[in-house]
Scaffold this active site. Structure first.
Site, PDB file in Angstrom:
ATOM      1  CG  ASP A  29      -0.456   0.021   2.507  1.00  0.00           C
ATOM      2  OD1 ASP A  29       0.850  -0.287   2.743  1.00  0.00           O
ATOM      3  OD2 ASP A  29      -0.735   0.713   3.371  1.00  0.00           O
ATOM      4  CE1 TYR A 177      -9.187  -4.300  11.274  1.00  0.00           C
ATOM      5  CE2 TYR A 177     -11.178  -4.440  10.134  1.00  0.00           C
ATOM      6  CZ  TYR A 177     -10.388  -4.848  11.078  1.00  0.00           C
ATOM      7  OH  TYR A 177     -10.696  -6.053  11.954  1.00  0.00           O
ATOM      8  NE  ARG A 178      -5.799  -4.872   2.823  1.00  0.00           N
ATOM      9  CZ  ARG A 178      -6.441  -3.761   2.395  1.00  0.00           C
ATOM     10  NH1 ARG A 178      -7.325  -3.100   3.358  1.00  0.00           N
ATOM     11  NH2 ARG A 178      -6.114  -3.286   1.228  1.00  0.00           N
ATOM     12  N   GLY A 238     -15.434   4.204  -3.363  1.00  0.00           N
ATOM     13  CA  GLY A 238     -15.772   3.812  -4.661  1.00  0.00           C
ATOM     14  C   GLY A 238     -16.464   4.296  -5.745  1.00  0.00           C
ATOM     15  N   GLY A 268      -7.445   2.767  -3.955  1.00  0.00           N
ATOM     16  CA  GLY A 268      -7.338   3.539  -2.920  1.00  0.00           C
ATOM     17  C   GLY A 268      -5.888   4.320  -2.708  1.00  0.00           C
ATOM     18  CG  ASP A 269      -2.802   1.564  -1.519  1.00  0.00           C
ATOM     19  OD1 ASP A 269      -3.243   2.263  -0.595  1.00  0.00           O
ATOM     20  OD2 ASP A 269      -2.749   0.351  -2.053  1.00  0.00           O
TER      21      ASP A 269
END
Length: 318
Positions: A29, A177-178, A238, A268-269
């Site tokens: 990321d 979040y992961r 999105g 997102g990155d």
């Protein structure tokens, strides 16, 4: 000139091209944030990636790849025994991702220990960490950056963040979040509370906030984050658009739908890196968001996190 330091982990990426065939590259990321920032920022702007690697061939390859993107590697520390983490990514026909990771013993988990050891300076006969020099204008980290740090090194990380903020550095946080990287959601929320409290700019996605806090729209997200007194919020959802809340304005910026989504790996990155680049070039929030959304739209129409540099430039001109 803008000087951005980004802390986190770059990894070996194996991206599926077809069944049984994978392409090897480098990603992660923060890696993607750094690349897209540097590609789109002013030529004089600098991005330093703060991470740790080993002495293996893959680590050498990563450093070469960063230098080819003109990313400053002066904060890439060498671990004496650990190596790079690795992950593979496959995508379905709708562009949805599936990941497998091998990172539990990666060098990047020890980056704060190596940073403190590598930045010691003599002072009155003792040694103390001298921090980041020169002090950056912006310091970016993500939820993944936090999660991969060895737990015993997080106090050093929070000390660094506090010192930077006290000295005027703008702190930027993307929750990213992961769940598999954290022992429990409660543990994550405790660390994220510190991150949001420290942040001058937060770049959350609704998907992450839903998974961790149960909020499902922009209004609920703003209500949740209001407790942290964050100066600037850029909330991504999105195709539903991007909501901005800053000191002077609030608005929802629509996003043009992408008909053919190939790989959402760096959606997102790439948005984060390009938004920071456009803002560093003096664009107002609305224009920076619109242009960053266009960049993300280009990226998700290609496999892998990074679009080939020449191809990327040509696509943005279309």
């Amino acid at each position: 000139m803008t000087d951005l330091v980004i802390l986190g982990e770059s990894m070996v990426e194996l991206s599926q091209q077809e069944p049984g065939l994978f392409r090897q590259s480098f990603a992660g990321d923060v890696h993607s944030v750094a690349v897209y920032f540097k590609r789109l920022a002013s030529q004089a702007d600098r991005v330093r990636l703060m991470t740790a690697v080993g002495h293996d061939s893959a680590s050498e390859g990563l450093i070469k790849a960063l230098e080819e993107e003109r990313i400053d590697t002066s904060l890439v520390f060498r671990h004496p025994s650990r190596q790079l983490g690795l992950y593979s990514v496959t995508t379905d026909k709708n562009g949805e991702r599936s990941f497998s990771y091998w990172r539990s013993e990666s060098a990047a988990r020890e980056v704060m220990l190596l940073f403190r050891e590598g930045t010691q300076s003599a002072c009155d006969g003792a040694y103390s960490p001298c921090g980041l020099a020169p002090r950056p204008d912006m310091f970016f980290f993500s939820g993944i950056s936090l999660a991969v740090l060895a737990p015993e090194t997080r106090p050093a990380f929070w000390e660094l963040v506090s010192n930077l903020r006290d000295q005027g550095t703008r702190i930027i946080f993307d929750p990213n979040y992961r769940p598999k990287l954290w022992p429990t959601p409660d543990h994550t929320r405790a660390e994220y509370a510190r991150a949001f409290t420290s942040a001058d700019l937060a770049l959350p996605g609704i998907e992450d906030l839903t998974a961790l806090y149960g909020v499902k729209d922009f209004t609920a997200a703003c209500d949740l984050l209001a407790q942290f007194n964050i100066e600037e919020l850029v909330i991504k959802d999105g195709p539903n658009g991007v909501y901005y809340r800053g000191p002077e304005e609030r608005f929802l910026e629509p996003v043009s739908p992408i008909e053919r989504v190939v790989d959402t790996t760096a959606a997102g990155d790439s948005f984060n890196g390009s938004y920071l680049a456009f803002r560093s070039r003096g664009l107002r929030p609305r224009e920076a968001i619109a242009r960053a959304a266009k960049v993300a739209g280009v990226v998700i129409q290609h496999r892998g996190a990074l679009v080939e540099r020449g191809r990327f430039a040509a696509l943005l001109e279309e």
